[in-house]
Design an enzyme around this catalytic site. Structure first.
Site, PDB file in Angstrom:
ATOM      1  N   TYR A   1     -12.575 -17.960  53.332  1.00  9.31           N
ATOM      2  CA  TYR A   1     -11.742 -18.567  52.130  1.00  9.31           C
ATOM      3  C   TYR A   1     -12.452 -17.666  50.249  1.00  9.31           C
ATOM      4  O   TYR A   1     -12.800 -17.295  49.901  1.00  9.31           O
ATOM      5  CB  TYR A   1     -13.472 -19.453  51.523  1.00  9.31           C
TER       6      TYR A   1
ATOM      7  N   ASN B   1     -26.040 -14.522  53.078  1.00 11.23           N
ATOM      8  CA  ASN B   1     -26.351 -14.668  51.944  1.00 11.23           C
ATOM      9  C   ASN B   1     -25.405 -14.889  49.947  1.00 11.23           C
ATOM     10  O   ASN B   1     -26.493 -14.645  49.082  1.00 11.23           O
ATOM     11  CB  ASN B   1     -27.376 -13.250  51.407  1.00 11.23           C
TER      12      ASN B   1
ATOM     13  N   LEU C   1     -10.525 -23.862  47.035  1.00  9.20           N
ATOM     14  CA  LEU C   1     -11.070 -24.617  46.278  1.00  9.20           C
ATOM     15  C   LEU C   1     -10.319 -26.000  45.268  1.00  9.20           C
ATOM     16  O   LEU C   1      -9.644 -27.222  45.145  1.00  9.20           O
ATOM     17  CB  LEU C   1     -12.425 -24.793  45.899  1.00  9.20           C
TER      18      LEU C   1
ATOM     19  N   ASN D   1     -19.184 -24.229  44.625  1.00 10.78           N
ATOM     20  CA  ASN D   1     -20.200 -24.065  46.402  1.00 10.78           C
ATOM     21  C   ASN D   1     -20.448 -25.111  46.751  1.00 10.78           C
ATOM     22  O   ASN D   1     -19.994 -25.086  47.856  1.00 10.78           O
ATOM     23  CB  ASN D   1     -21.291 -22.756  45.966  1.00 10.78           C
TER      24      ASN D   1
ATOM     25  N   LYS E   1     -28.529 -17.508  41.592  1.00 10.04           N
ATOM     26  CA  LYS E   1     -27.581 -17.386  40.505  1.00 10.04           C
ATOM     27  C   LYS E   1     -27.331 -16.870  39.283  1.00 10.04           C
ATOM     28  O   LYS E   1     -28.907 -17.405  38.745  1.00 10.04           O
ATOM     29  CB  LYS E   1     -26.564 -19.016  41.253  1.00 10.04           C
TER      30      LYS E   1
ATOM     31  N   TYR F   1      -8.165 -12.364  40.206  1.00  9.53           N
ATOM     32  CA  TYR F   1      -8.622 -14.167  40.617  1.00  9.53           C
ATOM     33  C   TYR F   1      -6.485 -14.805  41.027  1.00  9.53           C
ATOM     34  O   TYR F   1      -5.664 -13.733  40.436  1.00  9.53           O
ATOM     35  CB  TYR F   1      -9.048 -14.391  40.165  1.00  9.53           C
TER      36      TYR F   1
END
Length: 331
Positions: free
Chosen positions: A241, A154, A268, A128, A324, A56
């Site tokens: 993103y 999706n 974000l 999200n 999720k 990340y």
């Protein structure tokens, strides 16, 4: 009595579930200004998995507690602490290590959430939904009837974007990478769902009757970015993103030079760093209200107790899920 557990990792590695472990811990004494939170639900996002593998864009120092978002209930306040009342359900501060049974935080950072709303849906509020809302709001002045296009349709972000766009009267073309994903995306209220491919621009034009596509939202990168760009009206942006393909985003010279297409990025975490707290609270309140009204939500594939964190992370890292993965430490 159930032990207090937190999902801790002291290293990062290629197999995310191998580096994290549920370990017991003692609750500290509360200081003035602090609140003790009983964590009700916390999701495992793709970014959480990438943090565990070290891929990340921003990595917390080690050792660390997993989890970037979630909701909990205030169970105690430190001496001389004002603000959110004991018993109130609150949004946990982003990046606070939410995969834990209990969390001690600065009470001033807590945001009270609507009474009676679904805790599992609220637990997914901080990452999200604002990503989707800001992608819709901050790059193009979209009006009712306008068309946009997105890939990875999706995904969780895409699902929120479909719902928020529909509430604004904005129409969406949604691109997926496999036929089996089409029905689920359509069920969310998508106007058009297409499987990605080299003839995407022609199929988009046919499905929208030649409408001008004002914005493209890209979570894949590589050649998928180029295919999105080929569908756009002159001067429209592609906003990236994510990069699920692991490849650099591509643009053709034709789109870049002759169609004046631009490529922009959105993260974000940067928005959190640069946006006033009052504006953040305003956006969270708007989105939480929609969740409480049942107008905004995301499917949940499975819930796991914190003691099963390795199984939960492994499930979250797999593809082709129907929703999720959530940690529910005090269910």
């Amino acid at each position: 009595m159930k032990a207090n557990l937190q999902a801790r990792y002291t290293e990062r590695g290629a197999i995310p579930e191998a580096v994290i472990e549920a370990v017991p811990f003692e609750l500290p004494a509360l200081k003035p200004g602090q609140a003790l939170i009983e964590v009700l639900a916390a999701p495992i996002n793709p970014s959480d998995v990438l943090i565990l593998t070290g891929q990340y864009g921003a990595l917390p120092p080690l050792p660390a507690i997993g989890g970037n978002e979630g909701v909990g209930r205030v169970v105690a306040l430190g001496p001389d602490t004002a603000g959110v009342a004991v018993g109130r359900v609150v949004l946990l501060p982003v990046g606070s290590g939410t995969w834990t049974t209990h969390l001690v935080v600065d009470a001033a950072r807590l945001i009270a959430l609507p009474d009676g709303a679904d805790h599992q849906q609220l637990s997914m509020l901080a990452v999200n939904p604002p990503t989707a809302a800001l992608l819709l709001r901050d790059f193009v002045d979209l009006q009712p009837g306008d068309w946009i296009i997105q890939n990875a349709a999706n995904s969780a972000v895409a699902g929120y974007l479909i719902q928020l766009a529909a509430l604004r009267g904005v129409r969406t073309v949604n691109v997926v990478r496999r036929e089996s994903a089409v029905a689920g995306v359509a069920a969310l209220g998508a106007d058009v769902v297409l499987v990605d491919g080299d003839d995407l621009a022609a199929r988009v034009s046919a499905a929208t009757e030649g409408a001008a596509i004002k914005l493209a939202v890209d979570a894949v990168g590589g050649a998928a970015t180029r295919r999105l760009a080929s569908t756009l009206a002159q001067g429209a942006p592609v906003v990236a993103y994510g990069a699920l393909s692991g490849q650099p985003a591509e643009l053709s010279p034709r789109d870049l030079i002759f169609n004046d297409i631009t490529l922009k990025g959105f993260w974000l975490a940067r928005w959190f760093r640069t946006t006033a707290p009052a504006q953040q609270v305003e956006l969270f309140a708007e989105l939480a209200g929609l969740i409480a009204e049942g107008k905004l939500g995301a499917p949940v594939a499975a819930t796991y107790d914190l003691s099963r964190i390795k199984e939960a992370v492994a499930a979250a890292a797999q593809g082709e899920r129907s929703g999720k993965i959530l940690i529910t430490p005090n269910a």
